[in-house]
Design an enzyme around this catalytic site. Structure first.
Site, PDB file in Angstrom:
ATOM      1  N   CYS A 382     -16.475  33.296   6.601  1.00  0.00           N
ATOM      2  CA  CYS A 382     -17.740  33.976   6.890  1.00  0.00           C
ATOM      3  C   CYS A 382     -17.669  34.724   8.216  1.00  0.00           C
ATOM      4  O   CYS A 382     -17.009  35.748   8.286  1.00  0.00           O
ATOM      5  CB  CYS A 382     -18.909  32.993   6.804  1.00  0.00           C
ATOM      6  SG  CYS A 382     -20.452  33.833   6.378  1.00  0.00           S
ATOM      7  N   HIS A 508     -18.294  30.603   1.571  1.00  0.00           N
ATOM      8  CA  HIS A 508     -17.994  29.296   2.181  1.00  0.00           C
ATOM      9  C   HIS A 508     -17.252  28.405   1.178  1.00  0.00           C
ATOM     10  O   HIS A 508     -17.875  27.578   0.496  1.00  0.00           O
ATOM     11  CB  HIS A 508     -19.293  28.606   2.609  1.00  0.00           C
ATOM     12  CG  HIS A 508     -19.939  29.250   3.790  1.00  0.00           C
ATOM     13  ND1 HIS A 508     -19.680  28.871   5.084  1.00  0.00           N
ATOM     14  CD2 HIS A 508     -20.812  30.280   3.860  1.00  0.00           C
ATOM     15  CE1 HIS A 508     -20.385  29.629   5.910  1.00  0.00           C
ATOM     16  NE2 HIS A 508     -21.068  30.495   5.191  1.00  0.00           N
ATOM     17  N   GLU A 510     -15.542  25.876   1.680  1.00  0.00           N
ATOM     18  CA  GLU A 510     -15.592  24.459   2.053  1.00  0.00           C
ATOM     19  C   GLU A 510     -16.709  23.704   1.309  1.00  0.00           C
ATOM     20  O   GLU A 510     -16.683  22.475   1.238  1.00  0.00           O
ATOM     21  CB  GLU A 510     -15.754  24.306   3.573  1.00  0.00           C
ATOM     22  CG  GLU A 510     -17.130  24.648   4.160  1.00  0.00           C
ATOM     23  CD  GLU A 510     -17.327  26.136   4.450  1.00  0.00           C
ATOM     24  OE1 GLU A 510     -16.607  26.970   3.878  1.00  0.00           O
ATOM     25  OE2 GLU A 510     -18.238  26.455   5.252  1.00  0.00           O
TER      26      GLU A 510
HETATM   27  N1  GLN Z   1     -23.616  35.570  11.197  1.00  0.00           N
HETATM   28  C1  GLN Z   1     -22.889  36.100  10.086  1.00  0.00           C
HETATM   29  C2  GLN Z   1     -23.814  36.687   9.031  1.00  0.00           C
HETATM   30  O1  GLN Z   1     -24.978  36.354   8.983  1.00  0.00           O
HETATM   31  C3  GLN Z   1     -22.001  35.045   9.471  1.00  0.00           C
HETATM   32  C4  GLN Z   1     -22.747  33.886   8.896  1.00  0.00           C
HETATM   33  C5  GLN Z   1     -21.887  32.675   8.649  1.00  0.00           C
HETATM   34  O2  GLN Z   1     -20.810  32.519   9.240  1.00  0.00           O
HETATM   35  N2  GLN Z   1     -22.352  31.763   7.812  1.00  0.00           N
HETATM   36  O3  GLN Z   1     -23.396  37.475   8.232  1.00  0.00           O
END
Ligand code: GLN
Length: 544
Positions: A382, A508, A510
């Site tokens: 992310c 994600h 994970e």
């Molecule tokens: N802050 C970034 C976004 O909103 C990444 C979010 C995250 O790592 N879950 O796109």
């Protein structure tokens, strides 16, 4: 007709109620029953989505896009089932629902009160998962500790259900602490007696007492606890500290917690627990043949719960590779061009963590640069993926001020930009791009090789995305989009084919790693780290 097991906690928090609940659920599932598990949290937030990880640890996202408590992650990892919005309820959500109904006029003429209106809504939600006959058993973990003001309505709802449901359809497992007093060389039962007394004052009588303790309980002590807490001696379960949380189901099986519950609930259609795959995993976990050191680059590293699912995914991926994964936390705020070599040179792989806001960003970018240039296996999740895009833009495409508009709204090169559908949104709660989305993988890519498929689905939690206006330039220079959303074209995965292992994912992964199905990206990342360690003469680190 479903049966209900409530798990409450006494004496103190952090006793591992979620793990005990998940372990009991695992054993019942392994005996052939259809089981699900839910968590009721007494705080006022509607969900933990707006909570800082320092406050509450990781926010776990379900397939249907609910932002939930991290215990749901344990439930999914233990049971290999999907949970949903319905599996996590907070006081905030209960009150919001009741107040909305009141505004609609559902209670016209009546005073709306905690009892019966709030407790009725709690009970409705407690029973909800059992309504369609899909499950034999629903476990409900009640967050907090008995005696907290906040959890009173939940305990009251359990009391009412204990009274309303047939006796064999409902039971209460109470988790408490038996502290060991070093000076007296004695285990003490008094806090447990008090906690059970407090439950009784609230009208709830626990059927089982699970005793967390640093030392084993003697038979004498079990008898004493049974006597004072008004349960049979086989209802007193010992739960000493475990070397790993994944050992707990087996410990609970040795204590016959599952059998006690089955007997109490009059369930007879069960078989011996099928735990072959689980035990195989534990064996591999206990006896690794090699070792790798992975750097976790994040800004919440003081609190391990902030990266719970990532750490557990490493445990799963390490075991299947028969490799011990030592995770070294590196605070991104303190990585600079001058010290990056010293901080990262002993690592076999680098994971740049998810996150929000600008703190620690430059350190993450510096770490990505190091991994890209040195051929160190890199895995960005992310925000970590977004940082790898910014690093590539700045140092390969020479767009020196490239950034994400999250950190610099006026950057001339917004290589990461807010998603179009996010631009109109001003409210913060539950408004990100959340939950499972499909992703199509390029044939011949590393991602496709890892997944062994071209169409996958992973969970998301973000507002920003790769800016496709730059895609051609990136691909020409060697960073390719190997996974994209089939409908929107949104870039979900970037990789550098020239690099031994460099992959960044917008989602994600994970959140979908379980004991029985380790997530493939983690599995292959550890494999690449092993190869890197062998090739780079880190042989000494290979001995465990
Ligand atoms: N802050 C970034 C976004 O909103 C990444 C979010 C995250 O790592 N879950 O796109």
């Amino acid at each position: 007709m479903a049966k209900y097991i409530f798990v409450t906690g006494g004496v103190t928090s952090s006793l591992g109620k979620g793990i005990i609940a998940a372990s009991l659920a695992k054993l019942l599932q392994a005996r052939g029953l259809s089981v699900t598990i839910q968590k009721f949290d007494p705080y006022i937030n509607v969900d933990p989505g707006t909570l800082n990880p320092y406050e509450h640890g990781e926010c776990y996202v379900t397939e249907d896009g609910a932002e939930t408590d991290l215990d749901l992650g344990h439930y999914e990892r233990f049971l290999s089932i999907f949970t949903s919005q319905n599996n996590n309820v907070t006081t905030g959500r209960i009150y919001q629902h009741v107040i909305n109904k009141e505004r609609e006029g559902a209670f016209l003429g009546k005073t709306v009160q905690v009892i019966p209106h709030i407790t009725d809504e709690i009970k409705r939600r407690m029973l909800q998962l059992g309504a369609d006959g899909k499950y034999d058993i629903i476990l409900t973990e009640i967050g907090g500790t008995v005696g907290d003001i906040e959890s009173l309505p939940f305990i009251e709802a359990v009391r009412q259900l204990q009274w309303e449901l047939p006796e064999e359809d409902c039971m209460v497992v109470h988790l408490t602490l038996i502290p060991y007093l070093k000076a007296a060389k004695e285990l003490k039962t008094k806090p447990t007696q008090h906690s059970v007394k407090m439950m009784s004052e609230n009208g709830v009588h626990p059927d089982v007492i699970v005793c967390r303790s640093e030392e084993p309980l003697s038979n004498e002590l079990k008898k004493k606890i049974a006597l004072f807490c008004n349960v049979k001696i086989d209802a007193v379960i010992e739960a000493t500290d475990a070397p790993t949380i994944y050992e707990v189901p087996l410990m609970m099986m040795r204590e016959k917690l599952d059998l006690f519950c089955l007997k109490k609930m009059n369930i007879t259609n069960y078989h011996e627990p099928e735990l072959g795959k689980w035990k195989e995993f534990l064996d591999k976990l206990k006896y690794p043949k090699s070792k790798v050191t992975i750097g976790l680059i994040g800004k919440y590293i003081e609190l391990q719960d902030a990266y719970k699912s990532i750490l557990e995914s490493f445990v799963h991926a390490g075991a299947i590779n028969e490799c011990k994964v030592q995770v070294v936390n590196v605070h991104s705020e303190f990585i600079t061009d001058d010290n990056v070599d010293e901080k990262l040179s002993d690592l076999d792989g680098l994971l740049v963590a998810p996150g929000f806001g600008h703190r620690g960003i430059e350190g993450k970018i510096t770490a990505v640069k190091y991994a890209r240039e040195k051929g160190l296996p890199f895995f960005g999740i992310c925000l970590g993926m977004q940082m790898s895009v910014i690093e590539f833009a700045r140092n390969v495409l020479s767009l020196k001020t490239a950034h994400s508009t999250e950190m610099d709204a006026n950057t001339p090169d917004p290589v990461i930009d807010m998603m179009a559908e996010q631009k109109e949104i001003t409210r913060k709660g539950g408004t990100m791009r959340l939950g499972a989305y499909p992703c199509h993988l390029e044939s011949g890519s590393l991602a496709e090789k890892i997944y062994g498929a071209q169409d996958i689905s992973e969970r998301h939690r973000h507002r920003y995305e790769f800016n496709n206006q730059y895609l051609e330039r990136f691909e020409k220079a060697g960073m390719v989009a190997s996974g994209r959303n089939p409908e929107t074209g949104l870039v979900e995965i970037v990789e550098i084919p020239e690099h031994p292992f460099f992959i960044g994912v917008q989602f994600h992964p994970e959140l979908k790693s379980t004991v029985e199905n380790p997530q493939p990206l983690f599995v292959h990342f550890i494999k690449a780290a092993k190869e890197h360690a062998e090739k780079n003469g880190n042989g000494k680190k290979q001995s465990v």
